[in-house]
Each structure stands twice: as C-alpha cells, then as structure tokens.
Design an enzyme around this catalytic site. Structure first.
Site, PDB file in Angstrom:
ATOM      1  N   ASP A  50       0.665  -1.204   0.001  1.00 32.40           N
ATOM      2  CA  ASP A  50      -0.045  -0.017  -0.041  1.00 32.40           C
ATOM      3  C   ASP A  50       0.829   1.354  -0.098  1.00 32.40           C
ATOM      4  OD1 ASP A  50      -2.446   1.425  -0.057  1.00 32.40           O
ATOM      5  OD2 ASP A  50      -2.693   1.206   2.017  1.00 32.40           O
ATOM      6  N   HIS A  70       2.551   3.443  -9.169  1.00 39.41           N
ATOM      7  CA  HIS A  70       2.433   2.014  -9.298  1.00 39.41           C
ATOM      8  C   HIS A  70       3.442   1.298 -10.133  1.00 39.41           C
ATOM      9  CE1 HIS A  70      -1.632   2.440  -7.592  1.00 39.41           C
ATOM     10  NE2 HIS A  70      -2.105   3.011  -8.693  1.00 39.41           N
ATOM     11  N   LEU A 121      10.182 -20.920  -4.348  1.00 37.14           N
ATOM     12  CA  LEU A 121       9.107 -19.917  -4.021  1.00 37.14           C
ATOM     13  C   LEU A 121       7.753 -20.063  -4.744  1.00 37.14           C
ATOM     14  CD1 LEU A 121       8.824 -17.637  -2.151  1.00 37.14           C
ATOM     15  CD2 LEU A 121       8.902 -15.930  -3.943  1.00 37.14           C
TER      16      LEU A 121
HETATM   17  C1  IPE Z   1      -5.781  -2.569  -0.255  1.00 34.98           C
HETATM   18  O1  IPE Z   1      -5.160  -1.379  -0.234  1.00 34.98           O
HETATM   19  C2  IPE Z   1      -5.631  -3.283  -1.604  1.00 34.98           C
HETATM   20  C3  IPE Z   1      -4.265  -3.437  -2.223  1.00 34.98           C
HETATM   21  C4  IPE Z   1      -2.808  -3.141  -1.701  1.00 34.98           C
HETATM   22  C5  IPE Z   1      -4.127  -3.990  -3.450  1.00 34.98           C
HETATM   23  P1  IPE Z   1      -6.238  -0.105  -0.605  1.00 34.98           P
HETATM   24  O2  IPE Z   1      -5.468   1.192  -0.675  1.00 34.98           O
HETATM   25  O3  IPE Z   1      -7.320  -0.372  -1.571  1.00 34.98           O
HETATM   26  O4  IPE Z   1      -6.977  -0.154   0.765  1.00 34.98           O
HETATM   27  P2  IPE Z   1      -7.946   0.885   1.487  1.00 34.98           P
HETATM   28  O5  IPE Z   1      -8.982   1.574   0.491  1.00 34.98           O
HETATM   29  O6  IPE Z   1      -7.034   2.197   2.103  1.00 34.98           O
HETATM   30  O7  IPE Z   1      -8.360   0.199   2.694  1.00 34.98           O
HETATM   31  C1  IPE Z   2      -1.368   0.357  -3.316  1.00 34.49           C
HETATM   32  O1  IPE Z   2      -1.285   1.686  -3.379  1.00 34.49           O
HETATM   33  C2  IPE Z   2      -1.797  -0.264  -4.409  1.00 34.49           C
HETATM   34  C3  IPE Z   2      -3.006  -0.835  -5.095  1.00 34.49           C
HETATM   35  C4  IPE Z   2      -4.042  -0.564  -4.233  1.00 34.49           C
HETATM   36  C5  IPE Z   2      -3.422  -1.093  -6.385  1.00 34.49           C
HETATM   37  P1  IPE Z   2      -2.436   2.793  -3.452  1.00 34.49           P
HETATM   38  O2  IPE Z   2      -2.778   3.081  -4.801  1.00 34.49           O
HETATM   39  O3  IPE Z   2      -3.664   2.195  -2.423  1.00 34.49           O
HETATM   40  O4  IPE Z   2      -1.810   4.020  -2.783  1.00 34.49           O
HETATM   41  P2  IPE Z   2      -2.448   4.803  -1.881  1.00 34.49           P
HETATM   42  O5  IPE Z   2      -2.804   4.284  -0.622  1.00 34.49           O
HETATM   43  O6  IPE Z   2      -3.704   5.702  -2.411  1.00 34.49           O
HETATM   44  O7  IPE Z   2      -1.532   5.797  -1.543  1.00 34.49           O
HETATM   45 MG    MG Z   3      -3.822   2.378  -0.570  1.00 29.26          MG
END
Ligand code: IPE
Ligand code: IPE
Ligand code: MG
Length: 253
Positions: free
Chosen positions: A28, A45, A139
């Site tokens: 995240d 990303h 793995l």
């Molecule tokens: C969880 O992260 C999903 C992934 C890392 C793929 P999100 O960014 O979607 O989660 P919330 O919305 O902060 O809970």
């Molecule tokens: C995690 O990073 C990747 C996915 C959920 C695909 P985020 O895109 O949720 O990044 P933040 O949480 O908005 O910073």
């Molecule tokens: Mg996120």
C-alpha cells in the site's frame, strides 16, 4: 532447502531472525508516494512493481516458502477507470517482462481472486502464467488479484450449500476443512505474517479466513520505498512476537 539452511545462507542475516514460511504483503501507498513527489498516482504503481521485484528477490534469498501479495482488491474497482486500466496493464507488462526470470528462479505462480469482471486477455494471461510455472518447486508466489476475502468466503458457502441442496453433503459434516477446501488458497498454509506498508492499520478485506492467527506488522514506508531494510525491520518485529494460537506456550513460528 530447510529454513535453517536458508537463514545460514542469506546475506546480512541477523541472529534470532525468524523467517515466516508464508509471508503476505499488502503493498500500500503507491499513490501517496507519487503525490508526495508531485507525480501522478500511476507513477507510484510503476515504482511499486520495482518494489515487488525486490520483495520476490528477498523472499527467495531469505527462504520464505509462500509469498502472497495483494495487488488489486475487489474494492479497487471503485477507482477511476484510467487507474484501473493502468494497473491491469501493469500486470500484463510484469508477466511479459518477468516470466522468464520467474521460471529461471524456480518460482511457481498462483493467482487468487475471482475471474468475474476480467476480460479474456487477462484471464488467458492468468492461466498462462500459472501453467508455465506449475512445475517449479521453489518460492510459491501467490498474487491476490481481483481478490476480496468476503466474497471468497461467500462463494465457498454458496458451493457448500449447493452440495447440501443436492443431497451430496449433510449439514453435520460441514467442518472448517470443508470450507477451507473451497477457498482459493486450499493447500497453502495460512500466512504467518501479514505486512502492510504506508502506515495504514487495517486488513482491507485481505485473507480474512486465512489470517485468523497471522501476526500483523505495519510499517510507515510507502510501498515503492520497500527494500531489504524495511523487510528486515518487519521480520525483526515478527521475530519478537510470541505466537500462542490460543494456548499458553510460545511456538517458534
Ligand atoms: C488494499 O489497499 C489493496 C491493495 C493493496 C491491493 P487499498 O489502498 O485499496 O485499501 P484501503 O482503501 O486504504 O483500505
Ligand atoms: C496500493 O497503493 C496499490 C493498489 C491498491 C493497487 P495505493 O494506490 O492504494 O496507494 P495509496 O494508498 O492511495 O497511497
Ligand atoms: Mg491504498
């Protein structure tokens, strides 16, 4: 290779570090990483994929046996269409560019999540990468893509109910194992450690059943900043935990 051998051969290993057999990671903070640098979210990303490569590398070097990564949740469809498309495109590009290396490194890939909502090229890609790595013995990389824990359990319940309705299963015979057999993760041990980056302290519908007794470690770094330092910090925190599984004795894992 036993865990002990892996520990002995891993570089810069510190004594007393426990290596989880199954490490699960909520990657995240890509968007916030980008925004903090005045970049668009999608650049986060792109950097996130590089961090994923570092994670796979570290998991191999340190002797993790199963690595699950959360790459797209069933709730991530709520994001702008452009961002969703970008993330899907990234998965395609990751497989195209990294499949050969994964095979070379003896990595077996399994993709968990629902195929609902995925177009044909994406479904084919998933089948293809699983098939091409199926014979590998190193793995196990489990990619949670279009995954949601609640729907995983709901679908399992539905399939079990259908068997009861068809007279193939009696209600008394439904056990935890009956349900486990219906989950995407059947055959994979539950995660020992669930690590989440970016400072958020929640599970966001990830491995709800499987994580019942996982240790949770939250680190402040955003996912694109993940590397060996963060990995070792998380493992040190995990290693200091006493896992009791409801009992009173401390177990080694
Ligand atoms: C969880 O992260 C999903 C992934 C890392 C793929 P999100 O960014 O979607 O989660 P919330 O919305 O902060 O809970
Ligand atoms: C995690 O990073 C990747 C996915 C959920 C695909 P985020 O895109 O949720 O990044 P933040 O949480 O908005 O910073
Ligand atoms: Mg996120």
């Amino acid at each position: 290779m036993s865990v002990d051998t892996a520990v002995a051969t891993a570089p810069s290993i510190r004594s007393g570090l426990k290596i989880p057999d199954h490490l699960a990671v909520i990657m995240d903070g890509n968007g916030r990483w980008a925004q903090a640098r005045g970049k668009v979210r999608t650049e986060g990303h792109v950097e996130g994929v590089k961090a994923l490569r570092r994670l796979v590398d570290l998991a191999i070097r340190y002797g993790v046996k199963h690595l699950t990564v959360f790459s797209f949740s069933s709730e991530n469809w709520r994001r702008p269409r452009d961002e969703v498309n970008f993330i899907f495109g990234l998965l395609h590009r990751f497989v195209a560019s990294d499949l050969a290396t994964l095979i070379q490194n003896n990595v077996r890939v399994r993709i968990i999540g629902t195929r609902d909502g995925l177009d044909d090229p994406m479904s084919r890609l998933i089948e293809d990468v699983q098939k091409k790595t199926a014979a590998n013995t190193g793995l196990e990389l489990i990619v949670a893509f279009n995954y949601g824990g609640k729907s995983e359990i709901t679908d399992a319940a539905r399939r079990i109910a259908a068997r009861v309705a068809a007279g193939k299963l009696s209600v008394e015979d439904i056990t935890e194992e009956t349900l486990e057999r219906e989950l995407y993760t059947f055959g994979i041990p539950d995660p020992d450690l669930i690590l989440r980056t970016s400072g958020e302290q929640r599970v966001s519908n990830f491995l709800l059943w499987q994580g019942a007794y996982s240790e949770l470690v939250f680190v402040e770094e955003n996912w694109p900043d993940f590397g060996e330092q963060v990995f070792l910090k998380a493992l040190a925190e995990y290693s200091a935990r006493s896992r009791r599984f409801g009992g009173i004795e401390s177990r080694s894992k």
